[in-house]
Write an enzyme that holds these catalytic residues in place. Sequence first.
Site, PDB file in Angstrom:
ATOM      1  N   ASP A  69      59.483 -98.906 -23.603  1.00  9.66           N
ATOM      2  CA  ASP A  69      60.658 -99.002 -24.471  1.00  9.66           C
ATOM      3  C   ASP A  69      60.656 -97.861 -25.484  1.00  9.66           C
ATOM      4  O   ASP A  69      59.599 -97.464 -25.980  1.00  9.66           O
ATOM      5  CB  ASP A  69      60.669-100.343 -25.226  1.00  9.66           C
ATOM      6  CG  ASP A  69      62.033-100.572 -25.844  1.00  9.66           C
ATOM      7  OD1 ASP A  69      62.958-100.945 -25.110  1.00  9.66           O
ATOM      8  OD2 ASP A  69      62.196-100.341 -27.064  1.00  9.66           O
TER       9      ASP A  69
HETATM   10  C1  LIG Z   1      65.937 -89.985 -27.668  1.00  5.08           C
HETATM   11  C2  LIG Z   1      66.074 -90.065 -26.172  1.00  5.08           C
HETATM   12  C3  LIG Z   1      66.194 -91.285 -25.518  1.00  5.08           C
HETATM   13  N1  LIG Z   1      66.318 -91.348 -24.164  1.00  5.08           N
HETATM   14  C4  LIG Z   1      66.398 -92.644 -23.429  1.00  5.08           C
HETATM   15  C5  LIG Z   1      65.048 -93.192 -23.005  1.00  5.08           C
HETATM   16  C6  LIG Z   1      65.390 -94.595 -22.624  1.00  5.08           C
HETATM   17  O1  LIG Z   1      65.779 -94.634 -21.254  1.00  5.08           O
HETATM   18  C7  LIG Z   1      66.578 -94.916 -23.508  1.00  5.08           C
HETATM   19  C8  LIG Z   1      66.193 -96.002 -24.482  1.00  5.08           C
HETATM   20  O2  LIG Z   1      66.354 -97.266 -23.881  1.00  5.08           O
HETATM   21  P1  LIG Z   1      65.195 -98.241 -23.398  1.00  5.08           P
HETATM   22  O3  LIG Z   1      65.614 -99.620 -23.760  1.00  5.08           O
HETATM   23  O4  LIG Z   1      63.867 -97.765 -23.879  1.00  5.08           O
HETATM   24  O5  LIG Z   1      65.188 -98.085 -21.817  1.00  5.08           O
HETATM   25  P2  LIG Z   1      66.319 -98.333 -20.745  1.00  5.08           P
HETATM   26  O6  LIG Z   1      67.246 -99.431 -21.187  1.00  5.08           O
HETATM   27  O7  LIG Z   1      66.955 -97.002 -20.422  1.00  5.08           O
HETATM   28  O8  LIG Z   1      65.511 -98.790 -19.455  1.00  5.08           O
HETATM   29  P3  LIG Z   1      64.554-100.080 -19.264  1.00  5.08           P
HETATM   30  O9  LIG Z   1      64.689-101.004 -20.451  1.00  5.08           O
HETATM   31  O10 LIG Z   1      65.000-100.725 -17.980  1.00  5.08           O
HETATM   32  O11 LIG Z   1      63.170 -99.498 -19.150  1.00  5.08           O
HETATM   33  O12 LIG Z   1      66.927 -93.716 -24.184  1.00  5.08           O
HETATM   34  C9  LIG Z   1      66.361 -90.175 -23.406  1.00  5.08           C
HETATM   35  O13 LIG Z   1      66.504 -90.207 -22.179  1.00  5.08           O
HETATM   36  N2  LIG Z   1      66.220 -88.961 -24.039  1.00  5.08           N
HETATM   37  C10 LIG Z   1      66.090 -88.850 -25.381  1.00  5.08           C
HETATM   38  O14 LIG Z   1      65.977 -87.709 -25.905  1.00  5.08           O
END
Ligand SMILES: Cc1cn([C@H]2C[C@H](O)[C@@H](COP(=O)(O)OP(=O)(O)OP(=O)(O)O)O2)c(=O)[nH]c1=O
Length: 199
Positions: A69
């Site tokens: 997460d």
């Molecule tokens: C700050 C930042 C975040 N993110 C993404 C990472 C995570 O996928 C998302 C945060 O949400 P999360 O809840 O961590 O993940 P998710 O909902 O995409 O997937 P799952 O819960 O099924 O594992 O933001 C990027 O891709 N690049 C970035 O620079």
Amino acid sequence: MKTIVLASGSPRRKKLLDQLQIPFKVKISTVEEQYDDALAPADIVQMLASRKAEDVAQTFEDALIIGADTIVVFRETILEKPCSSEAARQMLMQLSEDTHSVVTGVSLYKKAPGKKSRIHTFFEETKVTFGNLNADDVQRYVASGSPMDKAGAYGIQDNYGSIFVKRIEGDYNTVVGFPLYAFYQVMQDFAPEYLTAQK
Ligand SMILES: Cc1cn([C@H]2C[C@H](O)[C@@H](COP(=O)(O)OP(=O)(O)OP(=O)(O)O)O2)c(=O)[nH]c1=O
């Protein structure tokens, strides 16, 4: 047969884990991402990562399940995924010319027949400094739709998103959502059998 399962629907996490060149499955958890705001960011991401891993672990007998997460923290406020284009625009402008933290928690849940399940959870933090954001650039990025599934409304790996980032301190992959370096270190200690079994 031992199976590695990534408990995530994030295509970025899948791509990063792919880089280790070990076979794995993807099964998305159905847990609600709810938490108490009073908790420290590191505790929030570790709690959510372990809940995702535990949820998916219910359907496997002999496996290593990986949950993760990511949240963005700016001036002690947690920025989640934006709920609208306007919220995304405001979030990005708020981060302009300042430094925020991206915190990612990872949880490894190991299940084997006849053995007690074991769980190891850790987090990594990377500080990201944005330059002076131009309103037109932000508008163009928001219009691309890309900020909507990302904590803090940006992807450091995105077209446009990447041009906001002036400097980072910490692992780049922590910002993308999966701290690969730390993960590999933990794997060698916590679940080396999953690395050797695949070679
Ligand atoms: C700050 C930042 C975040 N993110 C993404 C990472 C995570 O996928 C998302 C945060 O949400 P999360 O809840 O961590 O993940 P998710 O909902 O995409 O997937 P799952 O819960 O099924 O594992 O933001 C990027 O891709 N690049 C970035 O620079």
